[in-house]
Design a protein around this motif. Structure first.
Motif, PDB file in Angstrom:
ATOM      1  N   ARG A 138      61.903  47.851 -18.190  1.00 33.85           N
ATOM      2  CA  ARG A 138      61.221  46.959 -19.125  1.00 33.85           C
ATOM      3  C   ARG A 138      60.779  45.681 -18.406  1.00 33.85           C
ATOM      4  NH1 ARG A 138      64.683  46.844 -23.705  1.00 33.85           N
ATOM      5  NH2 ARG A 138      63.506  48.492 -24.679  1.00 33.85           N
ATOM      6  N   ALA A 139      61.661  45.148 -17.549  1.00 36.32           N
ATOM      7  CA  ALA A 139      61.329  43.909 -16.836  1.00 36.32           C
ATOM      8  C   ALA A 139      60.143  44.123 -15.914  1.00 36.32           C
ATOM      9  CB  ALA A 139      62.539  43.412 -16.052  1.00 36.32           C
ATOM     10  N   ALA A 140      60.096  45.288 -15.254  1.00 33.93           N
ATOM     11  CA  ALA A 140      58.974  45.544 -14.344  1.00 33.93           C
ATOM     12  C   ALA A 140      57.658  45.562 -15.131  1.00 33.93           C
ATOM     13  CB  ALA A 140      59.185  46.864 -13.613  1.00 33.93           C
ATOM     14  N   VAL A 141      57.674  46.202 -16.294  1.00 32.45           N
ATOM     15  CA  VAL A 141      56.453  46.254 -17.103  1.00 32.45           C
ATOM     16  C   VAL A 141      56.084  44.857 -17.601  1.00 32.45           C
ATOM     17  CG1 VAL A 141      55.463  47.116 -19.249  1.00 32.45           C
ATOM     18  CG2 VAL A 141      56.741  48.642 -17.777  1.00 32.45           C
ATOM     19  N   TYR A 142      57.096  44.111 -18.033  1.00 32.57           N
ATOM     20  CA  TYR A 142      56.865  42.743 -18.495  1.00 32.57           C
ATOM     21  C   TYR A 142      56.214  41.912 -17.400  1.00 32.57           C
ATOM     22  CZ  TYR A 142      58.720  41.564 -23.091  1.00 32.57           C
ATOM     23  OH  TYR A 142      58.893  41.399 -24.418  1.00 32.57           O
ATOM     24  N   GLU A 143      56.808  42.029 -16.205  1.00 31.11           N
ATOM     25  CA  GLU A 143      56.319  41.211 -15.098  1.00 31.11           C
ATOM     26  C   GLU A 143      54.850  41.524 -14.826  1.00 31.11           C
ATOM     27  OE1 GLU A 143      55.118  39.836 -11.382  1.00 31.11           O
ATOM     28  OE2 GLU A 143      55.355  41.981 -11.744  1.00 31.11           O
ATOM     29  N   SER A 144      54.508  42.825 -14.814  1.00 30.64           N
ATOM     30  CA  SER A 144      53.122  43.164 -14.493  1.00 30.64           C
ATOM     31  C   SER A 144      52.198  42.717 -15.609  1.00 30.64           C
ATOM     32  CB  SER A 144      52.986  44.663 -14.233  1.00 30.64           C
ATOM     33  OG  SER A 144      53.319  45.383 -15.381  1.00 30.64           O
ATOM     34  N   THR A 145      52.675  42.784 -16.856  1.00 32.43           N
ATOM     35  CA  THR A 145      51.834  42.337 -17.964  1.00 32.43           C
ATOM     36  C   THR A 145      51.574  40.837 -17.870  1.00 32.43           C
ATOM     37  OG1 THR A 145      52.910  44.025 -19.285  1.00 32.43           O
ATOM     38  CG2 THR A 145      51.543  42.465 -20.445  1.00 32.43           C
ATOM     39  N   LEU A 146      52.639  40.071 -17.611  1.00 32.65           N
ATOM     40  CA  LEU A 146      52.468  38.617 -17.489  1.00 32.65           C
ATOM     41  C   LEU A 146      51.559  38.293 -16.312  1.00 32.65           C
ATOM     42  CD1 LEU A 146      56.047  37.215 -18.216  1.00 32.65           C
ATOM     43  CD2 LEU A 146      54.037  37.108 -19.680  1.00 32.65           C
ATOM     44  N   SER A 147      51.752  39.003 -15.208  1.00 32.55           N
ATOM     45  CA  SER A 147      50.891  38.770 -14.048  1.00 32.55           C
ATOM     46  C   SER A 147      49.457  39.051 -14.423  1.00 32.55           C
ATOM     47  CB  SER A 147      51.263  39.706 -12.894  1.00 32.55           C
ATOM     48  OG  SER A 147      52.509  39.379 -12.394  1.00 32.55           O
ATOM     49  N   ILE A 166      50.002  34.748 -15.971  1.00 29.38           N
ATOM     50  CA  ILE A 166      51.157  33.874 -16.146  1.00 29.38           C
ATOM     51  C   ILE A 166      52.145  34.169 -15.018  1.00 29.38           C
ATOM     52  CG2 ILE A 166      53.108  33.370 -17.664  1.00 29.38           C
ATOM     53  CD1 ILE A 166      51.202  34.199 -19.994  1.00 29.38           C
ATOM     54  N   GLY A 167      52.684  33.124 -14.428  1.00 25.68           N
ATOM     55  CA  GLY A 167      53.630  33.310 -13.330  1.00 25.68           C
ATOM     56  C   GLY A 167      53.038  32.836 -12.018  1.00 25.68           C
ATOM     57  N   ASP A 168      53.824  32.994 -10.947  1.00 25.99           N
ATOM     58  CA  ASP A 168      53.405  32.506  -9.636  1.00 25.99           C
ATOM     59  C   ASP A 168      52.211  33.310  -9.122  1.00 25.99           C
ATOM     60  OD1 ASP A 168      53.056  31.748  -7.055  1.00 25.99           O
ATOM     61  OD2 ASP A 168      55.197  31.657  -6.583  1.00 25.99           O
ATOM     62  N   PRO A 169      51.064  32.654  -8.931  1.00 29.55           N
ATOM     63  CA  PRO A 169      49.854  33.400  -8.578  1.00 29.55           C
ATOM     64  C   PRO A 169      49.814  33.866  -7.136  1.00 29.55           C
ATOM     65  CG  PRO A 169      49.390  31.076  -8.637  1.00 29.55           C
ATOM     66  CD  PRO A 169      50.811  31.223  -9.059  1.00 29.55           C
ATOM     67  N   THR A 170      50.676  33.307  -6.282  1.00 27.51           N
ATOM     68  CA  THR A 170      50.580  33.685  -4.882  1.00 27.51           C
ATOM     69  C   THR A 170      51.541  34.824  -4.542  1.00 27.51           C
ATOM     70  OG1 THR A 170      52.175  31.984  -4.348  1.00 27.51           O
ATOM     71  CG2 THR A 170      49.869  31.413  -4.137  1.00 27.51           C
ATOM     72  N   LEU A 171      52.360  35.198  -5.499  1.00 35.04           N
ATOM     73  CA  LEU A 171      53.329  36.247  -5.274  1.00 35.04           C
ATOM     74  C   LEU A 171      52.619  37.586  -5.252  1.00 35.04           C
ATOM     75  CD1 LEU A 171      56.203  35.369  -5.067  1.00 35.04           C
ATOM     76  CD2 LEU A 171      56.608  36.277  -7.336  1.00 35.04           C
TER      77      LEU A 171
END
Lengths: 269, 552, 319
Positions: free
Chosen positions: A197-206, A210-215
């Motif tokens: 779930r966290a992996a999907v969340y992270e990709s959705t936010l990205s 939203i989140g660190d753009p250089t990551l």
């Protein structure tokens, strides 16, 4: 140990390889994924296994970085979430009464407020650091786990051995220690599900920016590919968009298969 | 079983209720303006209705005060409201004022109004309306125009207006009379809170279009041609703007007739394919690096020069801006501007030179960690950037990293970046803005002496410590009062030399602007000289809809 | 009892709605005096004054809260900076479109997913069933935004079968002829994506629950006694799996507004999702607060309805 069939073994091996790639990333990556000195939009071949993007950065190195970053974020978030969720559940089951109903009402609030709306709010205001995103995701995810684990903990705590411990005025630590072997299979399952779930969340936010753009997470690479207007004009999507997409899906699917039981009635979700 | 049924039934009931609420009540706040009376001449041969569909953002209700304070919002109101003067591809043209005179001391302007202009409710446009509009904007500050230099407005005759200025203001015709909308006095005189004024009356103006519908929910504007427009009726009957996420695709699919918000790459591809006509114009939009002058090291001119030498502007244009830009000029002014001075100091990409500049200034890496120290503290900074331009920031980070300056990228939404810049809460920042072409009054953003006349839209302002140069300040307030072009050009050229020498900002690139349209619909698009109104870089000049032609 | 609990929840959430914009760092409510500048352009004095009149940031917190509550009771949700319209009006016009999308897709998904899940559970032997299950699992892992992008790409852009954006053609009004047809055509792709992403979790859950109940002693006993298969399936298994499936549906209904967020954004559907994105991007505080309130009120209402129903169906579930 949990019984493993072939499918689960394959999933587990796949996941271990992915984690290993993430760990060994700095030795494997041919380039620094931030290095833009190569010519832009090279097709695969030669020095660049998956070509370069519009900035002239090596896509293969970015993909490898994703193993470390996306999986890392998923693991850390899931670990934190599972830990907090389980502790809250055990507290709830141990103290019962007021504490229990307080924690339950708290989880209700978190479940009722649509998390994505609050996450969007916080993440846009709080700042784009990766830790902010992890904290926000954890803060709005633990309540589901508490609700599931609490049910199990309630059953376990009413078992004889634990009732003895309670009678002997065993403290929270003692009871927790005694409960752990019984809770452990459920918690591991939840941990694995939460990872996905966290992996999907992270990709959705990205993807929403939203989140660190250089990551260089997979979500970011997907977003960068989709943001490049010419992604479908040539075959560039084959080596720029598809690899991170497939890696993300493979990772989440392997996690799901690991916990899903065809024979028994596993309960994902 | 019964209970289950009951449950299912209740859900269906709930669902139908919601549906009914959607469709029957139609709660969309369509502010439909009833067309007064169809006065289209019946003798004109019946032709198919000419509808032009374009993409645009949702910019609010297009009345003078309710629309978005951005340039594009102002342009929407310009379809409904006219100004005294206007601009086309060559320069200033008359609009509501058919001619004008200025006194010898350049402080008294007399405007003679056209006599056949009417508001869309039928009342004629008179000098009283002009006087009223200027006074109304003085009383109710408008985000787009500031009338500090206007002392008095007098209606001398029914069609004659006199505007008295407190001091000479060189860009008066472009920045003031070309921007102040003339509103009907009989409607606005009773409006005390114009920010809430969003009734059909609020969009009654003398412009070439009337607002037929504004759908605040969908962000759709439907403008209908004003058949009685004093310059002649527009060539199209309806102008529809709607919010579209991928305009280039929508144009290809036939959902739009013209697309404005397309990337440079998309435009070039469309040009290649040849299905649509693509035009390219000077983008009066600049992307630049801001220094916070509260940091002592950024007050060292050698540091700023070293940074400029370290940054490869050409590579940024190719890789981060997708070749859709022109590399920046140290003198700040766009090379296509008539005020551009080519003879300023140049800073070629040269990391060695950058390094030696810092070495000479005794900014060295003494502890050997790869980062230089300025007076003992390491040169580590946050680089503020809007989150849609992270590529630029990544490149700048790497360039400055090569000369021993460590940056950490802090990406935020455009609004936050603007406000942090304004508050001065940043170290280094990358940001871009329009309102850039046209009159050199734009250089006011580098003048620390705020008493000097003139203003730039505040979105370009920078907070915190200021770069101060006395010669620049004096020269700036001199040139703003200089009417003679040749003389003023010399002064503006010197201002550019100072900027290039002192580098209060590092100009990185100027974005190109593109527009694609289906030539089977409206033709005759052009780029306005120095941008529409206050340098809005777009083709949305209302004169296109009057002068253009329909079909091939 | 249920009503009381939901009322308390409502109160807590209303307080949260008050605190949230004041807690988030960078909010203009924590700025001082003249520096409040929400749109970061020179904010016209009137707008600024209206902002200050509404939020009274200079007053003590308790007083601010009292004013906030009185606004709520009077139905005054403030004035959107971005749109220049009352917040309530904007939200009310948008919320029905979002609910239309989500409720349609939930209805369709339920009709597909529950029979599918039951089917998979009751006769899961062959490879076909396993294949379907694998497919469901795989689809479940694809993030909804990716599904939406892929759908838009193929069906709207490449094939041109469906419109790619909006809820109806620009400039059309519901009174125009053919509006309903356009409306349905525009909703087709967003609803499809929502259905595709909602079916797998519900179907898998149904399958698991039904399968579990099938193994319960009383069902096995029923089989042993030779009760008709159909009777067992309907009365013993399905009816008993209902509460758990309802629990899942409860969650899906709760997230009806938030669930359509990405799909709306990608298809530019003028619902709450796109509104939320616009509000956050332009830091339109009154609007953000309004959206937060509406979604929570909606969620509490749904929660209440479900609790009442599950109470009626299966009283022993209430703890």
């Amino acid at each position: 140990m949990i019984y493993m069939n072939n499918r689960k073994k394959i999933s587990l091996i796949l996941l271990l390889i992915m984690v290993a790639l993430g760990l060994a990333y700095s030795y494997l990556a041919p380039y620094n994924p931030d290095d833009f000195s190569s010519p832009p939009l090279l097709p695969p071949g030669g020095n660049h296994l998956l070509g370069t993007n519009n900035m002239g950065q090596d896509i293969f190195s970015a993909l490898l970085a994703g193993f470390r970053i996306t999986i890392g974020i998923a693991l850390i978030t899931s670990l934190l979430t599972t830990f907090i969720g389980t502790v809250m559940a055990v507290l709830s089951a141990f103290f019962r009464g007021l504490v229990d109903s307080f924690i339950m009402r708290l989880t209700e609030i978190f479940i009722i407020v649509p998390d994505i709306i609050v996450i969007m709010l916080f993440a846009t205001f709080a700042g784009p650091k990766v830790w902010d995103v992890i904290v926000v995701m954890t803060f709005f995810s633990w309540s589901r786990i508490t609700r599931i684990v609490r049910g199990k903990a309630m059953v376990i705590i009413s078992q004889d051995t634990l009732q003895y411990t309670l009678l002997l005025k065993g403290g929270l630590a003692n009871v927790g220690k005694k409960m752990w072997p019984h809770l452990y299979p459920a918690v591991v399952t939840i941990f694995i599900q939460q990872c996905g779930r966290a992996a999907v969340y992270e990709s959705t936010l990205s993807f929403l920016g939203i989140g660190d753009p250089t990551l260089k997470s997979w979500g970011r690479t997907i977003k960068a590919a989709m943001d490049y207007e010419g992604i479908f004009w040539s075959n560039a999507y084959l080596w720029w968009l598809l690899p991170p997409l497939l890696c993300l899906i493979a990772f989440v699917l392997a996690l799901a298969l690991l916990t899903f039981d065809f024979e028994e009635s596993g309960r994902p979700g | 079983m019964k209970k289950t049924l009951l449950l299912l039934l209740s859900f269906m009931l709930l669902y139908t209720l919601v549906l009914a609420g959607c469709t029957a009540a139609d709660p969309l706040p369509n502010i439909s303006v009833p067309e007064p009376i169809d006065e289209r001449p019946p003798e004109e041969e019946r032709r198919e209705e000419r509808i032009l569909r374009l993409d645009e953002q949702n910019l609010g209700f297009p009345s003078v005060y309710t629309v978005s304070p951005r340039g594009r919002g102002y342009l929407l109101t310009s379809f409904l409201f006219d100004t005294l003067t206007w601009k086309d591809e060559k320069g200033i043209v008359p609009l509501l004022a058919e001619r004008w005179e200025v006194s010898d001391d350049k402080k008294n302007w007399t405007f003679y109004l056209v006599k056949n202009a009417t508001f869309s409710d039928g009342t004629p446009v008179t000098a009283e309306d002009v006087k009223f509009s200027y006074e109304y904007i003085q009383q109710h500050p408008h985000p787009w125009v500031s009338l500090d230099m206007v002392e008095k407005v007098e209606a001398v005759g029914e069609y004659m207006v006199e505007i008295k200025l407190t001091d000479i203001y060189a860009p008066f015709l472009t920045e003031i009379t070309g921007n102040v909308p003339v509103m009907p006095r009989h409607i606005w005189q009773d409006v005390s809170d114009p920010h809430q004024f969003n009734t059909p009356e609020a969009v009654i103006g003398s412009g070439p279009f009337t607002l037929e519908q504004y759908d605040a929910t969908a962000g759709t504007y439907v403008f209908a041609a004003n058949p009685n427009y004093f310059l002649g009726a527009p060539v199209i009957d309806k102008l529809i703007f709607s919010e579209v996420s991928q305009p280039a695709q929508a144009l290809a699919n036939g959902d739009l007739d013209a697309a404005q918000r397309i990337s440079y790459g998309e435009a070039m591809r469309m040009k290649e394919e040849g299905r649509f006509t693509v035009i390219e114009g000077p983008g009066f939009w600049v992307y630049r690096m801001y220094f916070n002058f509260d940091c002592p090291e950024f007050n060292e001119v050698s540091v700023r020069k070293a940074f400029y030498h370290a940054i490869n502007r050409d590579e940024i244009v190719v890789k981060a801006a997708g070749s859709g830009a022109v590399p920046g000029n140290p003198g700040h002014i766009h090379p296509d501007s008539e005020w551009y001075f080519p003879g300023v100091k140049d800073y070629a990409f040269n990391p060695e030179k950058a390094g030696s500049l810092l070495d000479e200034a005794d900014i060295l890496d003494k502890n050997g960690d790869g980062i230089r120290e300025f007076k003992g503290s390491p040169m580590k900074y946050e680089l503020l950037v809007a989150n849609d331009r992270v590529n630029e920031a990544e490149m700048v980070k790497s360039y400055l990293g090569d000369i021993g300056v460590a940056l950490e990228i802090k990406a935020m939404d455009q609004q936050s970046v603007d406000s942090l810049l304004k508050e001065g809460t940043f170290d280094l920042a990358l940001n871009g803005h329009g309102s850039f072409g046209g009159d050199p009054v734009l250089l006011a953003r580098f003048a620390s002496d705020k008493a000097s006349l003139g203003s730039t839209p505040s979105v370009t302002a920078q907070g915190g410590g200021q770069w101060v140069d006395k010669e620049f300040n004096d020269l700036f307030s001199r040139q703003i009062r200089e009417i003679d072009y040749e003389e003023r050009y010399k002064q503006v050229a010197r201002l550019q030399e100072i900027i290039a020498e002192e580098l209060p900002t590092l100009t990185l690139y100027y974005r190109k602007i593109t527009f694609a349209f289906n030539s089977e619909t409206l033709n005759g698009w052009f780029f306005t000289k120095d941008g529409v109104a206050q340098a809005v870089p777009t083709v949305q000049n209302k004169l296109v809809y009057i002068r253009g032609t329909w079909g091939r | 009892m249920i009503l009381g609990r939901n009322c308390i929840l409502l109160v807590v959430l209303i307080i949260l709605g008050f605190l949230l914009p004041r807690l988030i760092p960078g909010s203009p409510l924590s700025f001082s005096g003249e520096e409040i500048n929400v749109l970061n352009l020179r904010l016209p004095e009137e707008t600024f004054n209206r902002f200050r009149d509404y939020y009274v940031p200079e007053q003590p917190l308790v007083r601010q809260f009292a004013i906030y509550m009185s606004h709520l009771f009077n139905g005054d949700w403030g004035y959107s900076f971005r749109y220049g319209l009352p917040v309530k009006k904007i939200i009310m016009s948008r919320v029905s479109l979002t609910l239309f999308l989500s409720l349609t897709s939930i209805a369709i998904s339920t009709i597909i997913a529950i029979p599918l899940g039951t089917f998979l559970a009751l006769r899961r032997r062959g490879r076909g069933e396993k294949g379907i299950l694998m497919l469901l699992l795989a689809v479940q892992t694809i993030p909804a935004f990716l599904l939406a992008i892929i759908c838009r790409l193929f069906f709207a852009y490449n094939l041109g079968w469906f419109p790619a954006f909006g809820a109806y053609p620009p400039g059309m009004t519901p009174t125009d002829a053919g509006f309903a047809g356009h409306f349905i055509l525009h909703a087709f792709l967003p609803v499809t994506v929502l259905v595709v992403s909602t079916v797998p979790p519900v179907a898998i859950l149904t399958r698991n629950v039904v399968h579990k109940i099938k193994r319960e002693p009383y069902v096995e006993a029923a089989y042993y006694f030779g009760i008709r298969e159909k009777t067992i399936q309907i009365y013993y298994i399905l009816l008993n799996s209902f509460p758990e499936i309802m629990g899942r549906l409860n969650i899906i209904f709760l997230y009806a507004i938030a669930g359509a967020l990405f799909v709306e954004i990608i298809f530019s559907y003028p619902g709450m999702g796109t509104l939320m994105k616009a509000a956050v991007e332009s830091r339109d505080y009154p609007l953000i607060q309004g959206i937060f309130l509406v979604t929570t009120i909606y969620s509490i209402a749904i929660n209440f309805v479900f609790e009442v129903f599950s109470d009626k169906i299966n009283p022993r579930l209430v703890t």
